[in-house]
Write a protein that holds these residues in place. Sequence first.
Motif, PDB file in Angstrom:
ATOM      1  N   ALA A  95      10.551  26.351 -29.542  1.00 49.01           N
ATOM      2  CA  ALA A  95      11.316  26.803 -30.706  1.00 49.01           C
ATOM      3  C   ALA A  95      12.798  26.963 -30.406  1.00 49.01           C
ATOM      4  O   ALA A  95      13.643  26.724 -31.272  1.00 49.01           O
ATOM      5  CB  ALA A  95      10.748  28.122 -31.215  1.00 49.01           C
ATOM      6  N   PHE A  96      13.117  27.354 -29.178  1.00 49.12           N
ATOM      7  CA  PHE A  96      14.506  27.611 -28.823  1.00 49.12           C
ATOM      8  C   PHE A  96      15.071  26.580 -27.846  1.00 49.12           C
ATOM      9  O   PHE A  96      16.121  26.799 -27.266  1.00 49.12           O
ATOM     10  CB  PHE A  96      14.643  29.041 -28.288  1.00 49.12           C
ATOM     11  N   LYS A 100      11.139  30.226 -36.590  1.00 49.55           N
ATOM     12  CA  LYS A 100      11.200  29.160 -35.597  1.00 49.55           C
ATOM     13  C   LYS A 100       9.949  29.178 -34.696  1.00 49.55           C
ATOM     14  O   LYS A 100       9.372  28.138 -34.395  1.00 49.55           O
ATOM     15  CB  LYS A 100      12.442  29.298 -34.713  1.00 49.55           C
ATOM     16  N   GLU A 106      14.724  34.738 -39.005  1.00 53.85           N
ATOM     17  CA  GLU A 106      14.979  33.322 -38.712  1.00 53.85           C
ATOM     18  C   GLU A 106      14.312  32.918 -37.392  1.00 53.85           C
ATOM     19  O   GLU A 106      13.684  31.863 -37.295  1.00 53.85           O
ATOM     20  CB  GLU A 106      16.487  33.081 -38.643  1.00 53.85           C
ATOM     21  N   ASN A 107      14.438  33.774 -36.382  1.00 52.25           N
ATOM     22  CA  ASN A 107      13.824  33.471 -35.089  1.00 52.25           C
ATOM     23  C   ASN A 107      12.298  33.478 -35.179  1.00 52.25           C
ATOM     24  O   ASN A 107      11.632  32.634 -34.576  1.00 52.25           O
ATOM     25  CB  ASN A 107      14.316  34.446 -34.024  1.00 52.25           C
ATOM     26  N   GLY A 166      14.943  34.826 -29.451  1.00 51.24           N
ATOM     27  CA  GLY A 166      13.531  34.475 -29.384  1.00 51.24           C
ATOM     28  C   GLY A 166      12.671  35.429 -28.586  1.00 51.24           C
ATOM     29  O   GLY A 166      11.494  35.170 -28.369  1.00 51.24           O
ATOM     30  N   ALA A 180       6.842  28.049 -36.646  1.00 55.07           N
ATOM     31  CA  ALA A 180       6.858  26.593 -36.816  1.00 55.07           C
ATOM     32  C   ALA A 180       6.450  25.899 -35.515  1.00 55.07           C
ATOM     33  O   ALA A 180       5.689  24.926 -35.529  1.00 55.07           O
ATOM     34  CB  ALA A 180       8.239  26.118 -37.264  1.00 55.07           C
ATOM     35  N   ALA A 181       6.938  26.406 -34.393  1.00 56.19           N
ATOM     36  CA  ALA A 181       6.568  25.802 -33.096  1.00 56.19           C
ATOM     37  C   ALA A 181       5.094  26.023 -32.816  1.00 56.19           C
ATOM     38  O   ALA A 181       4.430  25.130 -32.268  1.00 56.19           O
ATOM     39  CB  ALA A 181       7.433  26.401 -31.982  1.00 56.19           C
TER      40      ALA A 181
END
Length: 144
Positions: A81-82, A136, A132-133, A43, A139-140
Amino acid sequence: MTAPAYDDGNIFARILRGEIPSHRVYEDEATVAFMDVMPQGPGHLLVVPKAASRNLLDADPAVLAGLLPVVQKLARAAKAAFAADGVTVLQFNEGAAGQTVFHLHIHVIPRHEGVPLVAHSGAMEKPEVLAENAAKVRAALAAL
Protein backbone atom coordinates in the motif's frame (compact mmCIF):
# COMPACT_ATOMS: atom_id res chain seq x y z
CA MET A 1 6.47 -10.97 40.70
CA THR A 2 3.01 -11.49 39.20
CA ALA A 3 1.78 -9.12 36.50
CA PRO A 4 -1.34 -7.09 37.26
CA ALA A 5 -4.68 -8.41 36.04
CA TYR A 6 -5.98 -7.41 32.61
CA ASP A 7 -7.79 -4.05 32.71
CA ASP A 8 -10.78 -4.13 30.38
CA GLY A 9 -10.90 -0.32 30.47
CA ASN A 10 -7.71 0.04 28.41
CA ILE A 11 -8.00 2.00 25.19
CA PHE A 12 -7.69 -1.03 22.88
CA ALA A 13 -10.40 -2.93 24.76
CA ARG A 14 -12.59 0.15 24.39
CA ILE A 15 -11.80 0.33 20.65
CA LEU A 16 -12.68 -3.37 20.28
CA ARG A 17 -16.05 -2.73 21.96
CA GLY A 18 -16.71 0.25 19.67
CA GLU A 19 -16.64 2.79 22.50
CA ILE A 20 -13.81 4.71 20.82
CA PRO A 21 -13.71 5.16 17.03
CA SER A 22 -10.87 3.74 14.98
CA HIS A 23 -9.84 3.45 11.36
CA ARG A 24 -10.14 -0.31 10.99
CA VAL A 25 -8.45 -2.04 8.09
CA TYR A 26 -9.07 -5.70 8.96
CA GLU A 27 -11.26 -7.80 11.19
CA ASP A 28 -11.92 -11.50 11.61
CA GLU A 29 -13.38 -13.60 14.43
CA ALA A 30 -10.25 -13.23 16.58
CA THR A 31 -8.35 -10.14 15.41
CA VAL A 32 -8.76 -6.46 14.56
CA ALA A 33 -6.24 -4.17 12.86
CA PHE A 34 -6.50 -0.39 12.80
CA MET A 35 -4.41 2.69 12.11
CA ASP A 36 -2.25 3.97 14.96
CA VAL A 37 -3.51 7.49 15.78
CA MET A 38 0.05 8.53 16.70
CA PRO A 39 1.91 6.91 13.80
CA GLN A 40 5.66 6.62 13.70
CA GLY A 41 5.41 6.59 9.91
CA PRO A 42 2.72 6.62 7.20
CA GLY A 43 0.68 3.42 7.30
CA HIS A 44 1.49 2.52 10.94
CA LEU A 45 -0.97 -0.21 11.95
CA LEU A 46 -1.81 -1.95 15.19
CA VAL A 47 -2.86 -5.61 15.13
CA VAL A 48 -4.85 -6.58 18.22
CA PRO A 49 -6.37 -9.89 19.28
CA LYS A 50 -9.95 -9.69 20.52
CA ALA A 51 -9.03 -11.97 23.43
CA ALA A 52 -8.14 -10.18 26.65
CA SER A 53 -4.36 -10.44 27.09
CA ARG A 54 -2.07 -7.85 28.69
CA ASN A 55 0.77 -8.85 26.40
CA LEU A 56 2.71 -11.76 24.90
CA LEU A 57 3.68 -13.02 28.35
CA ASP A 58 0.16 -13.89 29.46
CA ALA A 59 -1.53 -14.58 26.10
CA ASP A 60 -3.06 -17.96 25.40
CA PRO A 61 -0.83 -19.81 22.90
CA ALA A 62 -3.88 -20.36 20.68
CA VAL A 63 -4.36 -16.58 20.47
CA LEU A 64 -0.72 -16.15 19.50
CA ALA A 65 -0.99 -18.92 16.87
CA GLY A 66 -3.83 -17.05 15.17
CA LEU A 67 -2.27 -13.61 15.52
CA LEU A 68 0.98 -14.00 13.62
CA PRO A 69 -0.53 -15.03 10.26
CA VAL A 70 -2.72 -11.91 10.44
CA VAL A 71 0.33 -9.78 11.22
CA GLN A 72 2.08 -11.28 8.19
CA LYS A 73 -0.92 -10.56 5.94
CA LEU A 74 -1.12 -6.97 7.14
CA ALA A 75 2.65 -6.46 6.82
CA ARG A 76 2.44 -7.56 3.18
CA ALA A 77 -0.54 -5.27 2.56
CA ALA A 78 1.09 -2.29 4.29
CA LYS A 79 4.32 -2.78 2.34
CA ALA A 80 2.37 -2.84 -0.93
CA ALA A 81 0.00 0.00 0.00
CA PHE A 82 2.84 2.39 0.77
CA ALA A 83 5.36 1.12 -1.80
CA ALA A 84 7.66 0.51 1.15
CA ASP A 85 11.13 -0.99 1.03
CA GLY A 86 10.47 -3.00 4.19
CA VAL A 87 8.27 -3.35 7.25
CA THR A 88 9.10 -2.95 10.93
CA VAL A 89 7.13 -5.24 13.25
CA LEU A 90 7.33 -4.33 16.96
CA GLN A 91 5.82 -5.77 20.11
CA PHE A 92 6.49 -4.60 23.70
CA ASN A 93 5.89 -6.44 26.98
CA GLU A 94 5.50 -4.53 30.26
CA GLY A 95 6.37 -0.93 31.02
CA ALA A 96 10.10 -1.53 31.37
CA ALA A 97 10.11 -2.68 27.71
CA GLY A 98 8.11 0.30 26.47
CA GLN A 99 4.56 -1.07 26.61
CA THR A 100 2.11 1.77 27.29
CA VAL A 101 -1.23 0.10 26.46
CA PHE A 102 -1.69 -3.15 28.36
CA HIS A 103 -3.59 -5.10 25.73
CA LEU A 104 -1.49 -7.34 23.49
CA HIS A 105 -0.78 -5.50 20.24
CA ILE A 106 1.71 -5.64 17.42
CA HIS A 107 2.90 -2.58 15.51
CA VAL A 108 3.28 -2.91 11.73
CA ILE A 109 5.10 0.04 10.18
CA PRO A 110 5.92 0.36 6.46
CA ARG A 111 9.50 1.62 6.03
CA HIS A 112 11.40 3.43 3.31
CA GLU A 113 15.16 3.24 2.94
CA GLY A 114 16.85 6.10 4.80
CA VAL A 115 13.65 7.42 6.44
CA PRO A 116 13.74 7.19 10.24
CA LEU A 117 10.74 6.45 12.42
CA VAL A 118 9.05 9.46 13.95
CA ALA A 119 9.11 9.49 17.77
CA HIS A 120 5.81 9.02 19.59
CA SER A 121 5.16 12.64 20.50
CA GLY A 122 1.59 12.42 21.74
CA ALA A 123 0.40 14.36 18.68
CA MET A 124 -2.47 12.66 16.87
CA GLU A 125 -2.58 12.34 13.09
CA LYS A 126 -5.40 14.11 11.26
CA PRO A 127 -8.45 11.84 10.90
CA GLU A 128 -8.59 12.42 7.13
CA VAL A 129 -4.99 11.21 6.77
CA LEU A 130 -5.75 8.11 8.84
CA ALA A 131 -8.86 7.44 6.73
CA GLU A 132 -6.86 7.79 3.50
CA ASN A 133 -4.12 5.49 4.78
CA ALA A 134 -6.68 2.93 5.98
CA ALA A 135 -8.26 2.92 2.51
CA LYS A 136 -4.85 2.24 0.96
CA VAL A 137 -4.28 -0.75 3.25
CA ARG A 138 -7.79 -2.15 2.65
CA ALA A 139 -7.25 -1.87 -1.13
CA ALA A 140 -3.89 -3.66 -0.84
CA LEU A 141 -5.49 -6.40 1.28
CA ALA A 142 -8.16 -6.91 -1.38
CA ALA A 143 -5.45 -7.28 -4.02
CA LEU A 144 -3.48 -9.95 -2.10
